[in-house]
Design a protein around this motif. Structure first.
Motif, mmCIF file in Angstrom:
data_model
loop_
_atom_site.group_PDB
_atom_site.id
_atom_site.type_symbol
_atom_site.label_atom_id
_atom_site.label_comp_id
_atom_site.label_asym_id
_atom_site.label_seq_id
_atom_site.Cartn_x
_atom_site.Cartn_y
_atom_site.Cartn_z
ATOM 1 N N ASP A 11 -7.242 -2.729 -8.120
ATOM 2 C CA ASP A 11 -6.338 -2.352 -7.226
ATOM 3 C C ASP A 11 -7.411 -0.078 -6.709
ATOM 4 O OD1 ASP A 11 -4.060 -1.743 -5.894
ATOM 5 O OD2 ASP A 11 -3.035 -0.779 -7.379
ATOM 6 N N ASP A 13 -4.807 2.867 -5.744
ATOM 7 C CA ASP A 13 -4.025 3.821 -6.064
ATOM 8 C C ASP A 13 -3.598 3.847 -7.089
ATOM 9 O OD1 ASP A 13 -4.566 5.033 -3.249
ATOM 10 O OD2 ASP A 13 -3.237 3.900 -2.353
ATOM 11 N N GLY A 14 -3.422 4.443 -8.189
ATOM 12 C CA GLY A 14 -2.956 4.602 -9.255
ATOM 13 C C GLY A 14 -3.753 3.606 -10.642
ATOM 14 N N GLU A 19 -2.311 8.499 -8.411
ATOM 15 C CA GLU A 19 -1.145 7.152 -7.314
ATOM 16 C C GLU A 19 -0.577 8.846 -6.918
ATOM 17 O OE1 GLU A 19 -0.218 4.406 -6.032
ATOM 18 O OE2 GLU A 19 1.885 5.841 -5.463
ATOM 19 N N ASP A 136 -2.003 -1.804 -10.830
ATOM 20 C CA ASP A 136 -0.919 -0.767 -11.998
ATOM 21 C C ASP A 136 0.453 -1.623 -11.467
ATOM 22 O OD1 ASP A 136 -0.753 0.468 -8.918
ATOM 23 O OD2 ASP A 136 -0.327 2.492 -9.100
ATOM 24 N N ASP A 140 0.779 -6.588 -7.530
ATOM 25 C CA ASP A 140 -1.100 -6.626 -8.122
ATOM 26 C C ASP A 140 -1.387 -8.078 -9.011
ATOM 27 O OD1 ASP A 140 -2.087 -4.694 -6.836
ATOM 28 O OD2 ASP A 140 -1.361 -3.244 -8.368
HETATM 29 MG MG LIG Z 1 -1.929 0.767 -7.205
#
Ligand SMILES: [Mg+2]
Ligand SMILES: [Zn+2]
Length: 187
Positions: A11, A13-14, A19, A136, A140
């Motif tokens: 993934d 972002d984060g 994030e 995160d 996911d």
């Molecule tokens: Mg994420």
């Protein structure tokens, strides 16, 4: 015979970058600590590097796919400076409640749906059971499970999550580097 191609589904972002709500500007794209080292470990251990990211901001009209692709070009340049090659980036531009008509659909690629993972599996002949997903959010982990990914790792470097989410993941670790170390040949 089963494929021996393993992938790390990551993934964005984060997990790769901090994030922040709807990251699409280069100045908002801040790599998290240890990410370059982590990607190098996955790469050297023989995993394909596949980024899978929901980008509902496109459907919501906050930014367009051109902005996402420019940001990804920048991200790839940061990585290639360290000898890291991302095999492919998949992003989902959709959201059911979007305002951009062509993206305002109930798609099969927005995580927790497994569409982006399945697309990658078909494109690269990936053995999902031998693969790993790092995210995160619960969505996911759910996408990984639905696609049959063998090991789904939740990281604490991004979005806060409910304690109950922990139990859906195979591992919960601090960040992408800790996840990579789980699968490293050197560990
Ligand atoms: Mg994420
Ligand atoms: Zn989608």
């Amino acid at each position: 015979m089963a494929s021996s191609v393993r992938a790390a589904f990551i993934d964005r972002d984060g997990v790769i970058n901090e994030e922040r709500n709807y990251v699409y500007k280069i100045q908002d794209f801040v790599l998290l600590p240890g990410v370059l080292e982590a990607l190098k470990i996955f790469q050297d251990t023989g995993f394909l590097l596949i980024v899978v990211t929901n980008q509902a901001g496109i459907a919501r009209g906050y930014y367009d796919s051109k902005a996402v692709e420019e940001l990804h070009f920048y991200m790839r340049s940061l990585f290639s400076d360290s000898g890291i090659m991302i095999d492919k980036i998949y992003y989902c531009p959709h959201h059911r409640e979007g305002i951009v008509k062509k993206y305002a659909i109930d798609c099969n690629c927005r995580k927790p749906a497994p569409g982006m993972l399945i697309q990658a599996v078909n494109e690269f002949n990936i053995n999902t059971a031998q693969s790993v997903l790092i995210g995160d959010k619960i969505s996911d982990i759910q996408a990984g499970r639905r696609a049959g990914v063998g090991c789904n790792v939740l990281v604490e470097s991004g979005h806060p999550f409910e304690t109950s989410t922990r139990f859906l993941a195979d591992y919960v670790v601090a960040d992408l580097l800790a996840a990579a170390q789980l699968f490293s040949m050197r560990s």
